[in-house]
Scaffold this motif. Sequence first.
Motif, mmCIF file in Angstrom:
data_model
loop_
_atom_site.group_PDB
_atom_site.id
_atom_site.type_symbol
_atom_site.label_atom_id
_atom_site.label_comp_id
_atom_site.label_asym_id
_atom_site.label_seq_id
_atom_site.Cartn_x
_atom_site.Cartn_y
_atom_site.Cartn_z
ATOM 1 N N PRO A 268 0.826 -1.215 0.000
ATOM 2 C CA PRO A 268 0.000 0.000 0.000
ATOM 3 C C PRO A 268 0.855 1.258 0.000
ATOM 4 C CG PRO A 268 -0.888 -1.604 1.541
ATOM 5 C CD PRO A 268 0.432 -2.154 1.090
ATOM 6 N N LEU A 269 0.458 2.245 -0.799
ATOM 7 C CA LEU A 269 1.183 3.509 -0.892
ATOM 8 C C LEU A 269 1.053 4.255 0.433
ATOM 9 C CD1 LEU A 269 2.718 5.396 -2.857
ATOM 10 C CD2 LEU A 269 0.520 6.478 -3.345
ATOM 11 N N HIS A 270 2.178 4.623 1.012
ATOM 12 C CA HIS A 270 2.156 5.307 2.304
ATOM 13 C C HIS A 270 3.286 6.331 2.347
ATOM 14 C CE1 HIS A 270 1.282 5.879 6.548
ATOM 15 N NE2 HIS A 270 2.599 5.861 6.760
ATOM 16 N N PRO A 271 2.979 7.558 2.757
ATOM 17 C CA PRO A 271 1.636 8.066 3.068
ATOM 18 C C PRO A 271 0.853 8.351 1.794
ATOM 19 C CG PRO A 271 3.226 9.837 3.224
ATOM 20 C CD PRO A 271 4.022 8.592 2.948
ATOM 21 N N LEU A 272 -0.445 8.240 1.874
ATOM 22 C CA LEU A 272 -1.294 8.523 0.721
ATOM 23 C C LEU A 272 -1.594 10.017 0.712
ATOM 24 C CD1 LEU A 272 -2.920 7.275 -1.652
ATOM 25 C CD2 LEU A 272 -4.887 7.246 -0.123
ATOM 26 N N ASP A 273 -0.706 10.787 0.111
ATOM 27 C CA ASP A 273 -0.939 12.229 0.017
ATOM 28 C C ASP A 273 -0.684 12.660 -1.425
ATOM 29 O OD1 ASP A 273 1.842 12.420 -0.316
ATOM 30 O OD2 ASP A 273 2.180 12.873 1.787
ATOM 31 N N GLU A 274 -0.996 13.920 -1.697
ATOM 32 C CA GLU A 274 -0.923 14.397 -3.076
ATOM 33 C C GLU A 274 0.507 14.386 -3.609
ATOM 34 O OE1 GLU A 274 -2.906 18.111 -3.544
ATOM 35 O OE2 GLU A 274 -4.804 17.374 -2.723
ATOM 36 N N ALA A 275 1.482 14.618 -2.748
ATOM 37 C CA ALA A 275 2.878 14.612 -3.195
ATOM 38 C C ALA A 275 3.281 13.212 -3.661
ATOM 39 C CB ALA A 275 3.789 15.092 -2.071
ATOM 40 N N GLN A 276 2.902 12.226 -2.888
ATOM 41 C CA GLN A 276 3.223 10.854 -3.259
ATOM 42 C C GLN A 276 2.524 10.454 -4.554
ATOM 43 O OE1 GLN A 276 5.786 9.104 -2.065
ATOM 44 N NE2 GLN A 276 4.803 7.654 -0.663
ATOM 45 N N VAL A 277 1.265 10.805 -4.654
ATOM 46 C CA VAL A 277 0.497 10.429 -5.837
ATOM 47 C C VAL A 277 1.013 11.176 -7.071
ATOM 48 C CG1 VAL A 277 -1.788 10.399 -6.881
ATOM 49 C CG2 VAL A 277 -1.517 9.852 -4.460
ATOM 50 N N ALA A 278 1.360 12.449 -6.907
ATOM 51 C CA ALA A 278 1.930 13.207 -8.026
ATOM 52 C C ALA A 278 3.200 12.531 -8.524
ATOM 53 C CB ALA A 278 2.211 14.636 -7.589
ATOM 54 N N ARG A 279 3.969 11.983 -7.602
ATOM 55 C CA ARG A 279 5.188 11.270 -7.997
ATOM 56 C C ARG A 279 4.848 10.039 -8.826
ATOM 57 N NH1 ARG A 279 8.149 7.093 -5.774
ATOM 58 N NH2 ARG A 279 10.387 7.114 -6.307
ATOM 59 N N VAL A 280 3.771 9.336 -8.446
ATOM 60 C CA VAL A 280 3.344 8.159 -9.213
ATOM 61 C C VAL A 280 2.986 8.562 -10.642
ATOM 62 C CG1 VAL A 280 1.581 6.351 -9.419
ATOM 63 C CG2 VAL A 280 2.573 6.894 -7.181
ATOM 64 N N PHE A 281 2.238 9.661 -10.783
ATOM 65 C CA PHE A 281 1.850 10.111 -12.119
ATOM 66 C C PHE A 281 3.074 10.548 -12.928
ATOM 67 C CE2 PHE A 281 -2.416 10.979 -10.140
ATOM 68 C CZ PHE A 281 -3.090 10.017 -10.865
ATOM 69 N N THR A 282 4.050 11.179 -12.252
ATOM 70 C CA THR A 282 5.264 11.605 -12.949
ATOM 71 C C THR A 282 6.037 10.395 -13.456
ATOM 72 O OG1 THR A 282 5.447 13.611 -11.608
ATOM 73 C CG2 THR A 282 7.452 12.840 -12.702
ATOM 74 N N LEU A 283 6.179 9.377 -12.615
ATOM 75 C CA LEU A 283 6.869 8.161 -13.025
ATOM 76 C C LEU A 283 6.150 7.477 -14.180
ATOM 77 C CD1 LEU A 283 7.863 6.674 -9.535
ATOM 78 C CD2 LEU A 283 9.386 7.684 -11.249
ATOM 79 N N ARG A 292 2.723 3.175 -14.329
ATOM 80 C CA ARG A 292 1.697 3.180 -15.385
ATOM 81 C C ARG A 292 0.545 2.263 -15.018
ATOM 82 N NH1 ARG A 292 4.267 2.559 -21.266
ATOM 83 N NH2 ARG A 292 2.048 2.761 -21.743
ATOM 84 N N ALA A 293 0.857 1.122 -14.430
ATOM 85 C CA ALA A 293 -0.208 0.196 -14.012
ATOM 86 C C ALA A 293 -1.054 0.824 -12.910
ATOM 87 C CB ALA A 293 0.409 -1.116 -13.529
ATOM 88 N N ALA A 294 -0.402 1.559 -11.985
ATOM 89 C CA ALA A 294 -1.141 2.204 -10.904
ATOM 90 C C ALA A 294 -2.070 3.279 -11.452
ATOM 91 C CB ALA A 294 -0.152 2.815 -9.897
ATOM 92 N N VAL A 295 -1.583 4.098 -12.381
ATOM 93 C CA VAL A 295 -2.412 5.143 -12.972
ATOM 94 C C VAL A 295 -3.575 4.537 -13.744
ATOM 95 C CG1 VAL A 295 -2.459 6.984 -14.690
ATOM 96 C CG2 VAL A 295 -0.581 6.860 -13.046
ATOM 97 N N GLU A 296 -3.328 3.451 -14.455
ATOM 98 C CA GLU A 296 -4.414 2.783 -15.185
ATOM 99 C C GLU A 296 -5.473 2.270 -14.226
ATOM 100 O OE1 GLU A 296 -2.561 -0.183 -17.542
ATOM 101 O OE2 GLU A 296 -1.631 1.255 -18.932
ATOM 102 N N ARG A 297 -5.045 1.717 -13.077
ATOM 103 C CA ARG A 297 -6.025 1.256 -12.078
ATOM 104 C C ARG A 297 -6.827 2.445 -11.543
ATOM 105 N NH1 ARG A 297 -1.631 -2.018 -10.410
ATOM 106 N NH2 ARG A 297 -1.097 -0.539 -8.754
ATOM 107 N N TYR A 298 -6.138 3.558 -11.289
ATOM 108 C CA TYR A 298 -6.822 4.748 -10.792
ATOM 109 C C TYR A 298 -7.863 5.233 -11.797
ATOM 110 C CZ TYR A 298 -7.643 9.565 -9.369
ATOM 111 O OH TYR A 298 -8.246 10.728 -9.002
#
Length: 389
Positions: A268-283, A292-298
């Motif tokens: 599980p992504l921790h902490p679940l905050d906008e900075a962490q999620v923005a990093r996922v989208f950047t990657l 990419r798989a995480a963004v597709e699930r989102y």
Amino acid sequence: MGRLTGGDPSLLRRINSAVVLHALRAAEAPTLTDLVNVTGLSRPTVEGVVEGLMDTGLVVEAAVDENAARRQGRPARRFRFRVEAGHLLGIEIGPHRIAALLADLGGRVRGSAHVEVSETASADERLDQVRVAVADLLKRSGVARASLRAVGVASPGIVEADGTIRLGTALPQWTGLPLGERLRRSFRCPVLVENDANAAAVAEHWKGAAVGSDDMVFVLAGLSPGAGSLIGGRLHRGFGGAAGEIGALHLLGREATPEEVLSTTGEPLHPLDEAQVARVFTLAGQGDAGARAAVERYLRRLVHDVAALVLALDPELVVVGGWAAGPAGVLEPLRRELARYCLRPPRVEQSLLGEAAVATGALRLALDHVEEQLFAVEGTVTARRRSGV
């Protein structure tokens, strides 16, 4: 004010006042003759109403064009609605910032302010920052607090009619907070509290992507997406104020949590905050397979959530806002998938107001309240028709 009946003279005065005031607001410096023609009221009635409105400070005689006066002789008196006779506030209370907009009675923004706030701030600390932002805005704008006619406030969570946050998981200590009551101590005017996605829907309908679309859904795409909807041009809150809480749909099906959906590692992504999620989208944008798989699930989760609302409401338009609207590239996936799931796919557009949508919607709610309570345009015109005036 006491109970008014159809034959009550005070009701007739209110109706006439509302009709004349509505005409004044819609015109540019009309004469008494103009107002008589527009309202259908007698000249003595219009004259009396205008004098009464001048006494309240809502109407003033317009300045005379001296050159025209010299050419044409004494001109007819003209009048204007004083938008400066009062002010309105729209306030957004979010996880990372407090934003405030100040407007006149015409809804024109006269100033803005925002302060950063920690996502871990307590309810008291967050409300202190609201007071700081408002005090700074009023001081810089030269507006007295007593000039405020109404304050609109938008916040995450399920909001009850009295402004209490029945459930608010996005902000610490927010569930059960009597937000309306707490803020009314700071203002000598009505304070209206609304869910943030609902406020954004109102804003987009007022001056954003949904102008002219009375059946629309606004999707606030974030860590836990929410939605606000208008049906026939009116905000739909639902029986308990929980309409549009699409972020809770995963709980019903025992599906993956947002922390699992956005994970790039299997944990599980921790902490679940906008900075962490923005990093996922950047990657993901850089080609990282796990991201990419995480963004597709989102996106898949978001599409399913929105599709459920679209199937229930059949809106003309879906407007997407929130921080995820840009980096996630949600528009094309939404259009494509809604075409698969929905019997009549709606148009899908991105918010035109961006991060200003929530505070702008809060401001519009304050303006709506003033128009209803002070000007009583719609309600009293309806009463006028019913009473045969």
